[in-house]
Scaffold this motif. Sequence first.
Motif, PDB file in Angstrom:
ATOM      1  N   LEU A   1       0.833  -1.213   0.000  1.00 16.65           N
ATOM      2  CA  LEU A   1       0.000   0.000   0.000  1.00 16.65           C
ATOM      3  C   LEU A   1       0.864   1.257   0.000  1.00 16.65           C
ATOM      4  O   LEU A   1       0.605   2.200  -0.746  1.00 16.65           O
ATOM      5  CB  LEU A   1      -0.930   0.008   1.218  1.00 16.65           C
ATOM      6  N   TYR A   2       1.894   1.268   0.865  1.00 18.83           N
ATOM      7  CA  TYR A   2       2.756   2.451   0.979  1.00 18.83           C
ATOM      8  C   TYR A   2       3.517   2.725  -0.325  1.00 18.83           C
ATOM      9  O   TYR A   2       3.671   3.867  -0.739  1.00 18.83           O
ATOM     10  CB  TYR A   2       3.773   2.271   2.116  1.00 18.83           C
ATOM     11  N   SER A   3       4.009   1.656  -0.963  1.00 19.44           N
ATOM     12  CA  SER A   3       4.842   1.852  -2.165  1.00 19.44           C
ATOM     13  C   SER A   3       3.993   2.063  -3.414  1.00 19.44           C
ATOM     14  O   SER A   3       4.356   2.800  -4.314  1.00 19.44           O
ATOM     15  CB  SER A   3       5.769   0.647  -2.368  1.00 19.44           C
ATOM     16  N   LYS A   4       2.825   1.427  -3.448  1.00 24.99           N
ATOM     17  CA  LYS A   4       1.992   1.445  -4.655  1.00 24.99           C
ATOM     18  C   LYS A   4       1.182   2.740  -4.775  1.00 24.99           C
ATOM     19  O   LYS A   4       0.960   3.249  -5.871  1.00 24.99           O
ATOM     20  CB  LYS A   4       1.036   0.233  -4.605  1.00 24.99           C
ATOM     21  N   LEU A   5       0.725   3.277  -3.634  1.00 25.25           N
ATOM     22  CA  LEU A   5      -0.270   4.338  -3.684  1.00 25.25           C
ATOM     23  C   LEU A   5       0.302   5.689  -3.264  1.00 25.25           C
ATOM     24  O   LEU A   5       1.094   5.770  -2.331  1.00 25.25           O
ATOM     25  CB  LEU A   5      -1.442   3.990  -2.753  1.00 25.25           C
ATOM     26  N   PRO A   6      -0.138   6.772  -3.914  1.00 27.86           N
ATOM     27  CA  PRO A   6       0.294   8.106  -3.477  1.00 27.86           C
ATOM     28  C   PRO A   6      -0.205   8.360  -2.057  1.00 27.86           C
ATOM     29  O   PRO A   6      -1.373   8.144  -1.765  1.00 27.86           O
ATOM     30  CB  PRO A   6      -0.400   9.055  -4.463  1.00 27.86           C
TER      31      PRO A   6
ATOM     32  N   SER B   1      -5.613   6.725  -4.189  1.00 27.57           N
ATOM     33  CA  SER B   1      -4.570   7.135  -3.237  1.00 27.57           C
ATOM     34  C   SER B   1      -4.615   6.190  -2.040  1.00 27.57           C
ATOM     35  O   SER B   1      -5.581   5.442  -1.847  1.00 27.57           O
ATOM     36  CB  SER B   1      -4.813   8.573  -2.768  1.00 27.57           C
ATOM     37  N   PHE B   2      -3.594   6.260  -1.235  1.00 28.68           N
ATOM     38  CA  PHE B   2      -3.516   5.479   0.009  1.00 28.68           C
ATOM     39  C   PHE B   2      -4.744   5.773   0.873  1.00 28.68           C
ATOM     40  O   PHE B   2      -5.362   4.870   1.432  1.00 28.68           O
ATOM     41  CB  PHE B   2      -2.227   5.868   0.748  1.00 28.68           C
ATOM     42  N   PHE B   3      -5.104   7.050   0.965  1.00 32.95           N
ATOM     43  CA  PHE B   3      -6.225   7.461   1.813  1.00 32.95           C
ATOM     44  C   PHE B   3      -7.546   6.900   1.281  1.00 32.95           C
ATOM     45  O   PHE B   3      -8.392   6.441   2.049  1.00 32.95           O
ATOM     46  CB  PHE B   3      -6.287   8.990   1.893  1.00 32.95           C
ATOM     47  N   GLU B   4      -7.717   6.920  -0.037  1.00 32.71           N
ATOM     48  CA  GLU B   4      -8.958   6.408  -0.628  1.00 32.71           C
ATOM     49  C   GLU B   4      -9.147   4.922  -0.329  1.00 32.71           C
ATOM     50  O   GLU B   4     -10.257   4.489  -0.005  1.00 32.71           O
ATOM     51  CB  GLU B   4      -8.955   6.654  -2.146  1.00 32.71           C
ATOM     52  N   VAL B   5      -8.072   4.150  -0.409  1.00 34.30           N
ATOM     53  CA  VAL B   5      -8.161   2.717  -0.093  1.00 34.30           C
ATOM     54  C   VAL B   5      -8.489   2.523   1.385  1.00 34.30           C
ATOM     55  O   VAL B   5      -9.311   1.685   1.760  1.00 34.30           O
ATOM     56  CB  VAL B   5      -6.846   1.987  -0.451  1.00 34.30           C
ATOM     57  N   THR B   6      -7.857   3.335   2.237  1.00 39.42           N
ATOM     58  CA  THR B   6      -8.063   3.196   3.686  1.00 39.42           C
ATOM     59  C   THR B   6      -9.505   3.522   4.072  1.00 39.42           C
ATOM     60  O   THR B   6     -10.105   2.840   4.908  1.00 39.42           O
ATOM     61  CB  THR B   6      -7.091   4.119   4.449  1.00 39.42           C
ATOM     62  N   VAL B   7     -10.068   4.548   3.453  1.00 41.27           N
ATOM     63  CA  VAL B   7     -11.471   4.916   3.712  1.00 41.27           C
ATOM     64  C   VAL B   7     -12.402   3.776   3.287  1.00 41.27           C
ATOM     65  O   VAL B   7     -13.312   3.393   4.025  1.00 41.27           O
ATOM     66  CB  VAL B   7     -11.834   6.233   2.975  1.00 41.27           C
TER      67      VAL B   7
ATOM     68  N   GLY C   1     -10.462  13.606   6.532  1.00 43.77           N
ATOM     69  CA  GLY C   1      -9.006  13.595   6.410  1.00 43.77           C
ATOM     70  C   GLY C   1      -8.453  14.994   6.200  1.00 43.77           C
ATOM     71  O   GLY C   1      -7.665  15.505   6.989  1.00 43.77           O
ATOM     72  N   LEU C   2      -8.909  15.655   5.127  1.00 43.03           N
ATOM     73  CA  LEU C   2      -8.379  16.978   4.782  1.00 43.03           C
ATOM     74  C   LEU C   2      -9.479  17.767   4.077  1.00 43.03           C
ATOM     75  O   LEU C   2     -10.069  17.286   3.111  1.00 43.03           O
ATOM     76  CB  LEU C   2      -7.165  16.828   3.872  1.00 43.03           C
ATOM     77  N   GLY C   3      -9.766  18.967   4.584  1.00 37.81           N
ATOM     78  CA  GLY C   3     -10.796  19.801   3.970  1.00 37.81           C
ATOM     79  C   GLY C   3     -12.177  19.302   4.337  1.00 37.81           C
ATOM     80  O   GLY C   3     -12.573  19.325   5.488  1.00 37.81           O
ATOM     81  N   GLY C   4     -12.909  18.815   3.342  1.00 38.02           N
ATOM     82  CA  GLY C   4     -14.258  18.324   3.590  1.00 38.02           C
ATOM     83  C   GLY C   4     -14.988  18.047   2.297  1.00 38.02           C
ATOM     84  O   GLY C   4     -15.344  16.925   1.986  1.00 38.02           O
ATOM     85  N   ARG C   5     -15.180  19.084   1.490  1.00 38.88           N
ATOM     86  CA  ARG C   5     -15.952  18.974   0.254  1.00 38.88           C
ATOM     87  C   ARG C   5     -15.457  17.850  -0.644  1.00 38.88           C
ATOM     88  O   ARG C   5     -16.237  17.058  -1.171  1.00 38.88           O
ATOM     89  CB  ARG C   5     -15.884  20.322  -0.490  1.00 38.88           C
ATOM     90  N   LEU C   6     -14.129  17.759  -0.833  1.00 44.43           N
ATOM     91  CA  LEU C   6     -13.545  16.763  -1.736  1.00 44.43           C
ATOM     92  C   LEU C   6     -12.843  15.635  -0.993  1.00 44.43           C
ATOM     93  O   LEU C   6     -12.122  14.849  -1.594  1.00 44.43           O
ATOM     94  CB  LEU C   6     -12.554  17.453  -2.689  1.00 44.43           C
ATOM     95  N   ASP C   7     -13.049  15.559   0.314  1.00 43.42           N
ATOM     96  CA  ASP C   7     -12.410  14.496   1.098  1.00 43.42           C
ATOM     97  C   ASP C   7     -13.102  13.166   0.823  1.00 43.42           C
ATOM     98  O   ASP C   7     -14.336  13.110   0.659  1.00 43.42           O
ATOM     99  CB  ASP C   7     -12.507  14.833   2.587  1.00 43.42           C
ATOM    100  N   SER C   8     -12.324  12.092   0.778  1.00 41.05           N
ATOM    101  CA  SER C   8     -12.871  10.765   0.442  1.00 41.05           C
ATOM    102  C   SER C   8     -13.995  10.326   1.382  1.00 41.05           C
ATOM    103  O   SER C   8     -14.857   9.542   0.995  1.00 41.05           O
ATOM    104  CB  SER C   8     -11.766   9.711   0.489  1.00 41.05           C
ATOM    105  N   THR C   9     -13.972  10.815   2.620  1.00 45.30           N
ATOM    106  CA  THR C   9     -15.026  10.410   3.568  1.00 45.30           C
ATOM    107  C   THR C   9     -16.370  11.035   3.210  1.00 45.30           C
ATOM    108  O   THR C   9     -17.410  10.624   3.738  1.00 45.30           O
ATOM    109  CB  THR C   9     -14.669  10.839   5.002  1.00 45.30           C
ATOM    110  N   ASN C  10     -16.379  12.018   2.306  1.00 44.87           N
ATOM    111  CA  ASN C  10     -17.591  12.808   2.072  1.00 44.87           C
ATOM    112  C   ASN C  10     -18.593  12.142   1.132  1.00 44.87           C
ATOM    113  O   ASN C  10     -19.326  12.817   0.407  1.00 44.87           O
ATOM    114  CB  ASN C  10     -17.225  14.202   1.555  1.00 44.87           C
ATOM    115  N   ILE C  11     -18.620  10.799   1.164  1.00 42.39           N
ATOM    116  CA  ILE C  11     -19.663  10.091   0.415  1.00 42.39           C
ATOM    117  C   ILE C  11     -20.671   9.461   1.377  1.00 42.39           C
ATOM    118  O   ILE C  11     -21.584   8.775   0.954  1.00 42.39           O
ATOM    119  CB  ILE C  11     -19.067   9.032  -0.543  1.00 42.39           C
ATOM    120  N   ILE C  12     -20.498   9.709   2.673  1.00 42.97           N
ATOM    121  CA  ILE C  12     -21.453   9.172   3.649  1.00 42.97           C
ATOM    122  C   ILE C  12     -22.669  10.087   3.747  1.00 42.97           C
ATOM    123  O   ILE C  12     -22.625  11.250   3.355  1.00 42.97           O
ATOM    124  CB  ILE C  12     -20.807   8.980   5.049  1.00 42.97           C
ATOM    125  N   LYS C  13     -23.762   9.533   4.289  1.00 40.08           N
ATOM    126  CA  LYS C  13     -24.964  10.320   4.581  1.00 40.08           C
ATOM    127  C   LYS C  13     -25.159  10.273   6.091  1.00 40.08           C
ATOM    128  O   LYS C  13     -25.885   9.415   6.601  1.00 40.08           O
ATOM    129  CB  LYS C  13     -26.163   9.737   3.840  1.00 40.08           C
TER     130      LYS C  13
END
Length: 429
Positions: free
Chosen positions: A10-15, A119-125, A145-157
Motif C-alpha cells: 500500500l505504501y509503495s503502490k499508492l500516493p 490514493s492510500f487514503f482512498e483505499v483506507t477509507v 481527512g483533509l478539507g471536507g468537500r472533496l475528502d474521500s469520507t464525504n460520500i457518507i450520509k
Amino acid sequence: MNYQQTLDYLYSKLPMFTRVGASAFKKDLTNTIIFCEALGNPQHQFKSIHVGGTNGKGSTSHMLASVLQAQGYKTGLYTSPHLKDFRERIRINGKMISKTEVISFVKNQQKLIEEVEPSFFEVTVALAFDCFAKHQVDIAVIEVGLGGRLDSTNIIKPLISVITNISLDHTNMLGNTLGEIAGEKAGIIKKNTPVVIGETHPESAPVFEKKAKEENAPIIFADAVLRAQDFKIRNNKLSLSVYQDNQIRYKNLQSDLTGVYQHKNILTVLETLTVLNEKTEIKTNETSIFKGISQVKKQTGLQGRWQTLSKNPLVICDTGHNEAGISEVIKNISQTPYQNLHIVFGMVKDKDISKVLSLMPKHATYYFCKPDLERGLTASELAAQAAEFNLKGNTYSSVAEAKATAIQSAGVKDLVYIGGSTFVVAEAL
C-alpha cells in the motif's frame, strides 16, 4: 502477502499524502465512489457522524466514540493519520481492525486497486467502510481527512455533521483565507442534516450559515449555547463545569485529555449529543456522557494529545502543528510548572513555518530534528529559520536522538515538550 508486506504494498503502490503532500490529494470523489460501488456501497449500511474542522476533530471524534461506546452502542471510529500502527485508523469499540482483515481486504481488492489507482487514503477509507458494514456497527464516527468537500469520507450520509473550528492550515490546497477554508469544510453539510459548529468565528460563521440555509440543514454553534468554567487539573484529569443560560448542565465533568484546549472540543461533543438525542434515534444519557468523556484514552486508544510520556523530568508530547494548534500548546506550557524548558521540535515543509516559529517560547533550549518522511523539513533548515525568531538550539539526525538528548540534558524539575508535527510525536511515541 503477510501483514507487513501488505502495508509495504500500500505504501509503495499508492500516493500517500503524509509522505509526499499535496500531489497525493485527489481533488474529486470519483475514485472513492468507484471503489465503494464495487464493494456494494458499504458506507450506506451503517449510521454515521461526520466530523471535520481544522483542529480538534481527532479529539472530538474519539470523545464522541467513547460516549457512544459507554452507552452500549457498537461504535466504529475512523481517524487519520495513525501514530504508531496503521490499524489505529479503524477501530470498533476501541479495538483496532485485525491484521487478518487488512491482509484479506487488500488481497481481495488488489485487481480493483491496480485498475482504479486510488490514493492510500482512498483505499483506507474504503477499507474502513467495508469493515464497519461487515461488523454491523450501530454507528460510526468518521473523521474528515483533509478539507471536507472533496475528502474521500464525504460520500457518507451522516445523521449529523460536526465542524470543530476553522484556522489556517493546508492553505496550498484549501485556500488562503478563513472564508475560503470554511467553504471547503462546509462541504460536509448535507441536505436536511443537522450541523454543529464548535467555535464561532466572524469570517467562517456566515459561510456555514449560508451553506446550511442552502441545504435546509439545522445549524447550531456550540459555543453560543454552552460555556465551560471552573477548570482544574488534578490526578491527570481535567475537571470543568458546563453552563447553559447561566444554569449548570454538567458539574465537575472529568476528562482524561488534560490539555485545557479540550474544553472547546468537550462543548462541541456535548452539543452534538444533545442534537442527536433530539433529532435521531441515537440516545445517550448523563451517566454515559460522564464515563465516556472521562475515559477517552482507555476506551478508544487516543494518543498524542498533551500526553505525559514520563516524569522527572516531565516529558509531554502534543500533535498541535499549525498556528492555532501551537497557540493552544503554548497556553498549556505556560500553565505547567517547570524550572527550564526543553523543546524537541520538527516540522514538515508545507506548513506556515514562520507563523508557528513566531509563537514559540524564546526562553527554551531547542533540539531541532526532521521527521522521517519526504515532507519533513531538514533540521538545519528549521534551525536556520528558527534563529530568525531568536530560538536557539542544536540539530539532531533523528527525532529519537533529539528526544534522548533533551531528556538527558534536562533536570528533574524541567519540562521537555515534543512536537511541531504529528509525525515527530509519532516517532517520539
